[in-house]
Design a protein around this motif. Structure first.
Motif, PDB file in Angstrom:
ATOM      1  N   LEU A 120       0.826  -1.213   0.000  1.00 22.02           N
ATOM      2  CA  LEU A 120       0.000   0.000   0.000  1.00 22.02           C
ATOM      3  C   LEU A 120       0.860   1.264   0.000  1.00 22.02           C
ATOM      4  N   ILE A 121       2.144   1.116  -0.268  1.00 21.80           N
ATOM      5  CA  ILE A 121       3.018   2.287  -0.332  1.00 21.80           C
ATOM      6  C   ILE A 121       2.617   3.099  -1.566  1.00 21.80           C
ATOM      7  N   ALA A 122       2.245   4.364  -1.303  1.00 16.32           N
ATOM      8  CA  ALA A 122       1.602   5.171  -2.350  1.00 16.32           C
ATOM      9  C   ALA A 122       2.536   5.508  -3.504  1.00 16.32           C
ATOM     10  N   SER A 123       3.847   5.401  -3.270  1.00 16.56           N
ATOM     11  CA  SER A 123       4.808   5.765  -4.317  1.00 16.56           C
ATOM     12  C   SER A 123       5.295   4.548  -5.094  1.00 16.56           C
ATOM     13  N   GLU A 124       4.770   3.358  -4.765  1.00 15.09           N
ATOM     14  CA  GLU A 124       5.259   2.160  -5.444  1.00 15.09           C
ATOM     15  C   GLU A 124       4.220   1.582  -6.397  1.00 15.09           C
ATOM     16  N   ASN A 125       4.711   0.733  -7.287  1.00 20.48           N
ATOM     17  CA  ASN A 125       3.836   0.108  -8.268  1.00 20.48           C
ATOM     18  C   ASN A 125       4.489  -1.192  -8.720  1.00 20.48           C
ATOM     19  N   TYR A 126       3.938  -1.840  -9.727  1.00 22.29           N
ATOM     20  CA  TYR A 126       4.569  -3.000 -10.345  1.00 22.29           C
ATOM     21  C   TYR A 126       4.669  -2.712 -11.839  1.00 22.29           C
ATOM     22  N   ALA A 127       5.894  -2.540 -12.342  1.00 22.88           N
ATOM     23  CA  ALA A 127       6.072  -2.296 -13.776  1.00 22.88           C
ATOM     24  C   ALA A 127       5.854  -3.606 -14.535  1.00 22.88           C
ATOM     25  N   SER A 128       5.547  -3.496 -15.802  1.00 21.33           N
ATOM     26  CA  SER A 128       5.287  -4.694 -16.613  1.00 21.33           C
ATOM     27  C   SER A 128       6.597  -5.442 -16.876  1.00 21.33           C
ATOM     28  N   PRO A 129       6.528  -6.744 -17.166  1.00 17.10           N
ATOM     29  CA  PRO A 129       7.736  -7.481 -17.533  1.00 17.10           C
ATOM     30  C   PRO A 129       8.471  -6.822 -18.709  1.00 17.10           C
ATOM     31  N   VAL A 172      -0.388   7.424   8.693  1.00 18.28           N
ATOM     32  CA  VAL A 172       0.071   6.358   7.806  1.00 18.28           C
ATOM     33  C   VAL A 172      -0.481   6.690   6.422  1.00 18.28           C
ATOM     34  N   ARG A 173       0.421   6.682   5.436  1.00 18.39           N
ATOM     35  CA  ARG A 173       0.008   7.004   4.064  1.00 18.39           C
ATOM     36  C   ARG A 173      -0.250   5.710   3.303  1.00 18.39           C
ATOM     37  N   LEU A 174      -1.357   5.677   2.600  1.00 23.87           N
ATOM     38  CA  LEU A 174      -1.736   4.459   1.872  1.00 23.87           C
ATOM     39  C   LEU A 174      -2.125   4.828   0.441  1.00 23.87           C
ATOM     40  N   GLY A 175      -1.595   4.090  -0.512  1.00 26.51           N
ATOM     41  CA  GLY A 175      -1.928   4.396  -1.907  1.00 26.51           C
ATOM     42  C   GLY A 175      -2.442   3.162  -2.634  1.00 26.51           C
ATOM     43  N   THR A 176      -3.181   3.416  -3.706  1.00 20.08           N
ATOM     44  CA  THR A 176      -3.819   2.318  -4.432  1.00 20.08           C
ATOM     45  C   THR A 176      -3.139   1.900  -5.742  1.00 20.08           C
ATOM     46  N   PRO A 177      -2.114   2.623  -6.256  1.00 20.97           N
ATOM     47  CA  PRO A 177      -1.585   2.245  -7.578  1.00 20.97           C
ATOM     48  C   PRO A 177      -1.118   0.788  -7.689  1.00 20.97           C
ATOM     49  N   ALA A 178      -0.376   0.285  -6.692  1.00 24.33           N
ATOM     50  CA  ALA A 178       0.209  -1.053  -6.823  1.00 24.33           C
ATOM     51  C   ALA A 178      -0.872  -2.140  -6.814  1.00 24.33           C
ATOM     52  N   THR A 212       8.705  14.979 -12.909  1.00 27.74           N
ATOM     53  CA  THR A 212       8.046  13.761 -12.419  1.00 27.74           C
ATOM     54  C   THR A 212       9.040  12.630 -12.225  1.00 27.74           C
ATOM     55  N   THR A 213       8.614  11.650 -11.461  1.00 28.00           N
ATOM     56  CA  THR A 213       9.279  10.352 -11.481  1.00 28.00           C
ATOM     57  C   THR A 213       8.536   9.541 -12.537  1.00 28.00           C
ATOM     58  N   THR A 214       9.122   8.414 -12.927  1.00 24.03           N
ATOM     59  CA  THR A 214       8.428   7.582 -13.912  1.00 24.03           C
ATOM     60  C   THR A 214       7.980   6.247 -13.309  1.00 24.03           C
ATOM     61  N   HIS A 215       8.307   6.026 -12.018  1.00 24.06           N
ATOM     62  CA  HIS A 215       8.067   4.699 -11.435  1.00 24.06           C
ATOM     63  C   HIS A 215       6.918   4.632 -10.448  1.00 24.06           C
ATOM     64  N   LYS A 216       6.232   5.737 -10.214  1.00 22.71           N
ATOM     65  CA  LYS A 216       5.167   5.714  -9.207  1.00 22.71           C
ATOM     66  C   LYS A 216       3.859   5.364  -9.918  1.00 22.71           C
ATOM     67  N   SER A 217       2.845   6.246  -9.849  1.00 25.46           N
ATOM     68  CA  SER A 217       1.576   5.870 -10.491  1.00 25.46           C
ATOM     69  C   SER A 217       1.728   5.698 -12.011  1.00 25.46           C
ATOM     70  N   LEU A 218       2.798   6.249 -12.578  1.00 28.40           N
ATOM     71  CA  LEU A 218       3.001   6.122 -14.025  1.00 28.40           C
ATOM     72  C   LEU A 218       3.453   4.708 -14.438  1.00 28.40           C
ATOM     73  N   ARG A 219       3.934   3.932 -13.469  1.00 24.56           N
ATOM     74  CA  ARG A 219       4.198   2.497 -13.642  1.00 24.56           C
ATOM     75  C   ARG A 219       5.321   2.173 -14.634  1.00 24.56           C
ATOM     76  N   GLY A 220       6.311   3.070 -14.691  1.00 19.84           N
ATOM     77  CA  GLY A 220       7.452   2.817 -15.569  1.00 19.84           C
ATOM     78  C   GLY A 220       8.671   2.389 -14.767  1.00 19.84           C
ATOM     79  N   PRO A 221       9.857   2.509 -15.380  1.00 21.75           N
ATOM     80  CA  PRO A 221      11.094   2.170 -14.680  1.00 21.75           C
ATOM     81  C   PRO A 221      11.442   3.258 -13.665  1.00 21.75           C
ATOM     82  N   ARG A 222      12.332   2.949 -12.728  1.00 21.91           N
ATOM     83  CA  ARG A 222      12.761   3.937 -11.744  1.00 21.91           C
ATOM     84  C   ARG A 222      13.524   5.052 -12.458  1.00 21.91           C
ATOM     85  N   GLY A 223      12.977   6.258 -12.448  1.00 21.49           N
ATOM     86  CA  GLY A 223      13.634   7.346 -13.151  1.00 21.49           C
ATOM     87  C   GLY A 223      12.878   8.651 -13.018  1.00 21.49           C
TER      88      GLY A 223
END
Ligand SMILES: *Cc1c(COP(=O)(O)O)cnc(C)c1O
Length: 478
Positions: free
Chosen positions: A41-50, A402-408, A269-280
């Motif tokens: 539930l970390i709001a800044s994290e996601n799962y990028a595609s393979p 506690v911060r909770l995010g839904t992107p991941a 911007t970052t590219t790895h948060k809700s945008l779901r790209g690589p860390r950058g």
């Protein structure tokens, strides 16, 4: 077909790695297992595609390419040029931006590029012009001192950390708080909402060169047209840091005055948060700033991460698909479901809810600090991060939120029902956790006692949801 390709590609890659350093191969397998089995539930994290992840694991990592497309300080950059051109083109199309700079290695790098571009563009410094004509290596300490003086003491107004702003928006211990003379705006003490009138009043008084908008922990949308009006009135440059919500902009959830790109002089911007790209990171700019941003290298960057720029291109191509808009809308809908889940169970949320991808749960009503809540939740397999609430009595280390995010979890396919259950599980953990005591017997802000059986009960219920929505469902490691 794709599933079996991905499975065998990763299985074989891990074998290759294991032949050199088996402990790294093992840690990599374990990381997948852990990510699969925890409620992220970390709001800044996601799962990028393979596809995005695989793009990062190639020989583009081995290439130096300082400079810009067609103007490199190294030979043999023709393929990096292809990559950077495509990444920038996708970015411009995706965000409707006149100019995109895709070299920054992270969000912080992107902000440094933006800050120095603004200084280079706006600060009249005859000394700087002379310096640029000189060999930097020949500058004396006195030269540097003069330069610091001419560039120094520029003013920056950003959102305060405890109201949801980011370290790089002028927080004292960060370089942004040292290179600029900074002031901060907060939120309304009653409602927790941004008060544009108060921001304008502060801007009129302080007259900043840079007005920074954007946040890491503010659970609401921002009207960027109003922010631009404020900037224009005082002659400031509007810089919007959309690191957290770039996915909602790309996915057309934030449109009109909630889309920063047409209003900001520079959008980072970052590219790895809700945008779901690589860390950058990335900087989007209006034409007026393009040439300055282009000098990100050598201004503050060295060689770009060509393999990551390639992965950015892949991620942006994904984000241009209609399915990404569906995803982004679900991220916002799910945050609403999560917020409702808390409110119906009597928990307190900063601003009373959300209209973006995150909620900020005030845990003081449970008699806990953010630190205690974060630890107790982790014991039950719920991964969150503690976060200050406005005017936090427990400071930035222990905090009250506690911060909770839904992107991941939205990427995994969680929907309304699951997020309601997530709220139920979190309330279950927190209402069965007691603050501990220090060795001397006083109240502790760190130690806690989690009730018997709670962790097991919650872990079992989340495992059911996680099993129903597996991470990388087709990926089986041999
Ligand atoms: C995450 C974040 C950053 C920093 O990104 P890194 O890639 O970790 O350097 C900058 N600004 C905001 C608003 C963020 O949320």
């Amino acid at each position: 077909m794709t599933d079996s390709l991905i499975s065998s590609a990763y299985s074989q890659a891990l074998e290759v790695i294991a032949a050199v350093e088996p402990r790294i191969a093992e840690a990599t397998r374990q990381e997948l297992a852990d990510q699969r089995s925890s409620l992220k539930l970390i709001a800044s994290e996601n799962y990028a595609s393979p596809a995005v992840l695989m793009t990062m694991g190639t020989w583009f990592s081995d290439k130096y390419a300082e400079g810009t497309v067609g103007h490199r300080f190294y030979a043999g950059c023709q393929n990096v040029d292809t990559v950077e051109t495509l990444a920038a083109e996708h970015a411009r199309e995706l965000f409707g931006a006149p100019y995109a700079y895709v070299q920054p290695h992270s969000g912080i790098d992107a902000n440094l590029v933006a800050f120095w571009s603004i200084l280079a563009n706006k600060v009249e410094s005859p000394y700087l012009a002379r310096m640029q004509a000189k060999n930097v290596n020949e500058l004396s300490e006195a030269d540097w001192e003069t330069l610091r003086h001419e560039f120094g003491n520029q003013r920056l107004l950003g959102m305060s950390l405890d109201a949801g702003g980011h370290l790089t928006h002028g927080f004292r211990p960060n370089i942004s708080g040292k290179m600029f003379h900074q002031q901060q705006y907060g939120t309304d003490p009653e409602t927790g909402l941004l008060d544009y009138g108060a921001v304008a009043a502060k801007a009129r008084e302080f007259k900043p060169l840079v007005l920074v908008a954007g946040y890491s922990a503010y659970p609401r949308r921002v009207n960027f047209a109003k922010m631009r009006e404020i900037a224009d009135e005082v002659g400031a440059v509007l810089m919007v840091d959309m690191a957290h919500f770039a996915g909602l902009v790309a996915g057309k959830v934030f449109t009109g005055e909630e889309d920063p790109v047409p209003y900001a002089h520079l959008t980072t911007t970052t590219t790895h948060k809700s945008l779901r790209g690589p860390r950058g990171g990335m900087v989007l700019a209006q034409e007026e700033f393009a040439a300055d941003v282009d000098r990100g290298c050598p201004m503050v960057l060295g060689g770009p991460l060509s393999h990551v720029m390639a992965a950015k291109a892949v991620a942006f191509a994904e984000a241009r698909q209609p399915s990404f808009q569906t995803y982004a809308q679900k991220v916002a809908d799910n945050a609403k479901s999560l917020a409702e889940g808390f409110l119906t169970r009597g928990a307190n949320l900063v601003t009373g809810g959300t209209d973006n991808h995150l909620v900020l749960l005030d845990v003081s009503s449970f008699g806990l600090t953010g630190r205690q809540a974060e630890s107790a939740l982790l014991d039950a397999g719920v991964v969150t991060n503690r976060n200050s609430v406005p005017a936090d009595p427990n400071g930035a280390w222990y905090t009250s939120g506690v911060r909770l995010g839904t992107p991941a979890l939205t990427t995994r396919g969680f929907g309304h029902e699951e997020f309601d259950t997530v709220a139920e599980l979190i309330v279950d953990v927190l209402s069965n956790t007691e603050a501990g005591t220090t060795k001397a017997g006083g109240p502790s802000k760190a130690s806690y006692v989690l009730g018997d059986g709670v962790a097991d009960r919650v872990t079992k219920q989340s495992a059911e949801m996680l099993d129903k929505h597996p991470l990388y469902p087709g990926l089986v490691l041999s």
